[in-house]
Design a protein around this motif. Sequence first.
Motif, PDB file in Angstrom:
ATOM      1  N   MET A  28       0.825  -1.203   0.000  1.00  0.00           N
ATOM      2  CA  MET A  28       0.000   0.000   0.000  1.00  0.00           C
ATOM      3  C   MET A  28       0.862   1.256   0.000  1.00  0.00           C
ATOM      4  N   ALA A  29       0.707   2.035  -1.008  1.00  0.00           N
ATOM      5  CA  ALA A  29       1.466   3.277  -1.006  1.00  0.00           C
ATOM      6  C   ALA A  29       0.563   4.450  -1.332  1.00  0.00           C
ATOM      7  N   THR A  30      -0.228   4.803  -0.358  1.00  0.00           N
ATOM      8  CA  THR A  30      -0.981   6.036  -0.510  1.00  0.00           C
ATOM      9  C   THR A  30      -0.014   7.172  -0.211  1.00  0.00           C
ATOM     10  N   VAL A  31      -0.300   8.323  -0.776  1.00  0.00           N
ATOM     11  CA  VAL A  31       0.498   9.496  -0.453  1.00  0.00           C
ATOM     12  C   VAL A  31      -0.478  10.557   0.003  1.00  0.00           C
ATOM     13  N   SER A  32      -0.138  11.183   1.118  1.00  0.00           N
ATOM     14  CA  SER A  32      -1.068  12.163   1.636  1.00  0.00           C
ATOM     15  C   SER A  32      -0.322  13.430   2.037  1.00  0.00           C
ATOM     16  N   LEU A  33      -0.737  14.540   1.453  1.00  0.00           N
ATOM     17  CA  LEU A  33      -0.137  15.831   1.782  1.00  0.00           C
ATOM     18  C   LEU A  33      -1.115  16.588   2.658  1.00  0.00           C
ATOM     19  N   LYS A  34      -0.630  17.069   3.801  1.00  0.00           N
ATOM     20  CA  LYS A  34      -1.513  17.835   4.673  1.00  0.00           C
ATOM     21  C   LYS A  34      -0.909  19.199   4.953  1.00  0.00           C
ATOM     22  N   LYS A  35      -1.601  20.248   4.559  1.00  0.00           N
ATOM     23  CA  LYS A  35      -1.162  21.632   4.788  1.00  0.00           C
ATOM     24  C   LYS A  35       0.293  21.828   4.391  1.00  0.00           C
ATOM     25  N   LEU A  36       0.685  21.184   3.291  1.00  0.00           N
ATOM     26  CA  LEU A  36       2.082  21.215   2.870  1.00  0.00           C
ATOM     27  C   LEU A  36       2.461  22.604   2.353  1.00  0.00           C
ATOM     28  N   ALA A  37       3.546  23.158   2.921  1.00  0.00           N
ATOM     29  CA  ALA A  37       3.963  24.504   2.530  1.00  0.00           C
ATOM     30  C   ALA A  37       5.457  24.540   2.288  1.00  0.00           C
ATOM     31  N   LYS A  38       5.866  25.445   1.397  1.00  0.00           N
ATOM     32  CA  LYS A  38       7.286  25.655   1.150  1.00  0.00           C
ATOM     33  C   LYS A  38       7.569  27.140   1.120  1.00  0.00           C
ATOM     34  N   ARG A  39       8.534  27.538   1.935  1.00  0.00           N
ATOM     35  CA  ARG A  39       8.931  28.939   1.965  1.00  0.00           C
ATOM     36  C   ARG A  39      10.422  29.061   1.713  1.00  0.00           C
ATOM     37  N   TYR A  40      10.822  30.047   0.923  1.00  0.00           N
ATOM     38  CA  TYR A  40      12.227  30.430   0.818  1.00  0.00           C
ATOM     39  C   TYR A  40      12.305  31.815   1.434  1.00  0.00           C
ATOM     40  N   GLY A  41      12.876  31.905   2.629  1.00  0.00           N
ATOM     41  CA  GLY A  41      12.892  33.188   3.324  1.00  0.00           C
ATOM     42  C   GLY A  41      11.461  33.652   3.544  1.00  0.00           C
ATOM     43  N   ILE A  80      10.774  20.606   3.970  1.00  0.00           N
ATOM     44  CA  ILE A  80       9.363  20.976   4.086  1.00  0.00           C
ATOM     45  C   ILE A  80       9.264  22.120   5.081  1.00  0.00           C
ATOM     46  N   SER A  81       8.612  23.219   4.690  1.00  0.00           N
ATOM     47  CA  SER A  81       8.530  24.370   5.602  1.00  0.00           C
ATOM     48  C   SER A  81       7.327  24.278   6.520  1.00  0.00           C
ATOM     49  N   GLY A  82       6.295  23.534   6.101  1.00  0.00           N
ATOM     50  CA  GLY A  82       5.120  23.409   6.955  1.00  0.00           C
ATOM     51  C   GLY A  82       4.274  22.253   6.487  1.00  0.00           C
ATOM     52  N   GLY A  83       3.467  21.685   7.392  1.00  0.00           N
ATOM     53  CA  GLY A  83       2.592  20.579   7.026  1.00  0.00           C
ATOM     54  C   GLY A  83       3.333  19.254   7.035  1.00  0.00           C
ATOM     55  N   THR A  84       2.651  18.206   6.537  1.00  0.00           N
ATOM     56  CA  THR A  84       3.256  16.875   6.579  1.00  0.00           C
ATOM     57  C   THR A  84       3.061  16.147   5.256  1.00  0.00           C
ATOM     58  N   ILE A  85       3.958  15.176   5.027  1.00  0.00           N
ATOM     59  CA  ILE A  85       3.813  14.252   3.904  1.00  0.00           C
ATOM     60  C   ILE A  85       3.825  12.840   4.491  1.00  0.00           C
ATOM     61  N   ASP A  86       2.795  12.048   4.160  1.00  0.00           N
ATOM     62  CA  ASP A  86       2.783  10.639   4.554  1.00  0.00           C
ATOM     63  C   ASP A  86       2.903   9.790   3.297  1.00  0.00           C
ATOM     64  N   ILE A  87       3.756   8.791   3.340  1.00  0.00           N
ATOM     65  CA  ILE A  87       3.810   7.818   2.246  1.00  0.00           C
ATOM     66  C   ILE A  87       3.510   6.459   2.852  1.00  0.00           C
ATOM     67  N   GLY A  88       2.467   5.801   2.360  1.00  0.00           N
ATOM     68  CA  GLY A  88       2.082   4.505   2.904  1.00  0.00           C
ATOM     69  C   GLY A  88       1.762   4.588   4.384  1.00  0.00           C
ATOM     70  N   GLY A  89       1.167   5.703   4.795  1.00  0.00           N
ATOM     71  CA  GLY A  89       0.754   5.837   6.183  1.00  0.00           C
ATOM     72  C   GLY A  89       1.865   6.218   7.144  1.00  0.00           C
ATOM     73  N   ARG A  90       3.068   6.444   6.603  1.00  0.00           N
ATOM     74  CA  ARG A  90       4.187   6.776   7.471  1.00  0.00           C
ATOM     75  C   ARG A  90       4.606   8.212   7.193  1.00  0.00           C
ATOM     76  N   MET A  91       4.756   8.994   8.257  1.00  0.00           N
ATOM     77  CA  MET A  91       5.157  10.385   8.059  1.00  0.00           C
ATOM     78  C   MET A  91       6.634  10.424   7.654  1.00  0.00           C
ATOM     79  N   VAL A  92       6.929  11.066   6.520  1.00  0.00           N
ATOM     80  CA  VAL A  92       8.298  11.020   6.005  1.00  0.00           C
ATOM     81  C   VAL A  92       9.010  12.365   6.079  1.00  0.00           C
ATOM     82  N   ASN A  93       8.395  13.353   6.700  1.00  0.00           N
ATOM     83  CA  ASN A  93       8.974  14.704   6.739  1.00  0.00           C
ATOM     84  C   ASN A  93      10.477  14.731   6.985  1.00  0.00           C
ATOM     85  N   ASP A  94      10.924  13.947   7.966  1.00  0.00           N
ATOM     86  CA  ASP A  94      12.323  14.046   8.357  1.00  0.00           C
ATOM     87  C   ASP A  94      13.179  12.907   7.822  1.00  0.00           C
ATOM     88  N   LEU A  95      12.615  12.102   6.920  1.00  0.00           N
ATOM     89  CA  LEU A  95      13.411  11.011   6.357  1.00  0.00           C
ATOM     90  C   LEU A  95      14.189  11.520   5.138  1.00  0.00           C
TER      91      LEU A  95
END
Lengths: 298, 365
Positions: free
Chosen positions: B1-14, B55-70
């Motif tokens: 199972m590889a669902t991908v879920s983006l929640k409130k995903l944000a990117k900021r440069y400065g 990632i500047s804000g929010g989360t990314i899950d791949i297959g139900g696992r939060m991968v923000n810091d991987l």
Amino acid sequence: MKGFKPSAPFLLLLPAIIVLAAVVVLPLILSLYSSFTPFRLTRPETFFVFVGFRNYLSILSNADFWWAFGRTVLLLTIALNLEMLLGLGLAMLVEKATRGQRILRTLMMFPMMFSPILVGFQFKFMFNDNIGLVNNALQSLGLTQDAIPWLIEGRLAFIAISIAEIWSSTSIFAILILAGLLAMPKEPIEAARVDGCTPWQTFRYVTWPFVMPFAYIAMTIRSLDVARAYDIVKIMTDGGPAGRTELLWTLVGRTAYSDARMGMANAMAYFSILLSIAFTVYFYNKLAAARAQIGAEW
Amino acid sequence: MATVSLKKLAKRYGNMEIVHGIDLEIADREFIALVGPSGCGKSTTLRMIAGLEDISGGTIDIGGRMVNDLPPRSRNISMVFQSYALYPHMSVRENLGFSLKIAGAAKDDMDRRVAEASAILGLDELLERRPSQLSGGQRQRVAMGRAIVRDPDVFLFDEPLSNLDAKLRTQMRTEIKKLHAKVKSTVIYVTHDQVEAMTLADRIVIMRSGYIEQVGTPDEVFSRPATHFVAGFIGSPPMNLHEATVSDGKLVFSGGDSLPLPGQFKSKTSAGDKVVFGIRPDDFYPTGHGLSSGGETEVHRAELPVSITEPLGNETLVFAEFNGTDWVSRMLNPKPLKAGDRIGMSFDLSRAHLFSAETGKSLRI
């Protein structure tokens, strides 16, 4: 001049040929010839005594010459390897800099802007056992009680010379490798990260193969440089103590001008050039292989 | 199972925010296309999923696992880059097997998987070559092979076809579609080409300036664009979009010409509303030469002058002048026309769109 009509291209090239012959070819022939004579500057008539390969044969059995030869190769090995490692490190650090990269690049080149003679004087002062900066620092920090005889003990003197040499020329490696890093496309590195590489593996399998040709260019330039090293050694130790830091060209210089044995010195010089040629051929082959490997289009 | 879920995903440069807290749920084995004009944040979003951008804000899950810091290597993803990003010093075989070698796979396992990928993509004859000896299309296939070999949870494609010529692009598009049918992984595909997105994707995500404008199947985004921007972006040639004011059962355009207000919008507008009227070239056609000719329920006819025509063989794009500007129409079973001819045009108003001029949102339900 009846019947002799030189072609226009020949006439047009003639000035260049004459100048080249006068400043390059003639001295080359004379020096090569003199290496087959017992020519001494103090006895001009010896220039006309032909002795065949006697000078060359005596070089082969001359222990001082072989020591100098070996020491030059050793200096080359140590200096080139350390310069490459340090240069690579410097280049990678500077490449990471997000701002002020231009200033850093300029700063990096500073050592190259000084005359090697001045570098020699500066390091001679720094390594002086009485008033030198190095001993002063070591003693103030309590790392050692006694003054270390940097330029007086043979092995230490060799180390001191290597340090001066490395300080003055690491930037050649750094600049060339940095050029390689900046020219490198970023996507293969990202692809490697996605493909599962750790930062070290990314460097080992992707970055390094790409930068290698640039390192070999620096190696070729520097091997010629170090093989004819003279100025820094001349100033710092003048080959001393007791010939323990004598390199090929300081030996050649001493034989030619102090001992006035110009015939012998020329023989040594021609022999030494073989060393330079050997290194150049070696690194050129390495460079060609590395370029073919990354499919370089330059 | 590889669902991908983006929640409130944000990117900021400065201080610059590039991606503004987007939400997106991608199902297992789904083919999702992120599409939008350059600078809309689609590539940045993909690179955040890959782990190549912080990632500047929010989360990314791949297959139900939060991968923000991987790091990328721990996310079990493959990525195909626009510039192929092959390792120039390795042969095709080594390129394909590199990720397995790094992972410490056994030699025979590695050989088997490289052979499989090479068979799927027809690379068998190229295995000993270096990337510099390959054509663009071949390089692209190697890049895809490198992605397949890893058997990842998610495939990420970053504009993989934009460096190819038009013919090869169409060909590779079909290959990617076949590939997805075979490997059955989740695919996230970034492109600026709406045709690629329409032809390949199960669902399309249309992005603009760091926001998601609409998520939907190709049919949904084409037939029911949620905003004025989507309407103009999807479809070729693009929808005719013109500002108008609602007035007494009519749409009055800035040039003074008017059209009847389509019936379905009567209850949703009131006099004086500023709107954007949209009609696809398929629904505005020379009378008798349209898709639904004869079956229309609400049609407005007008005689208009032709300004130019673009014959395409089976159809001709006719630019007719209405309200002082050119409106593009699609003429099926074309007959020869020349500039200046006046022809009868039909507006199929039952299929027209109306957007609020203020918010850009569709006034359809």
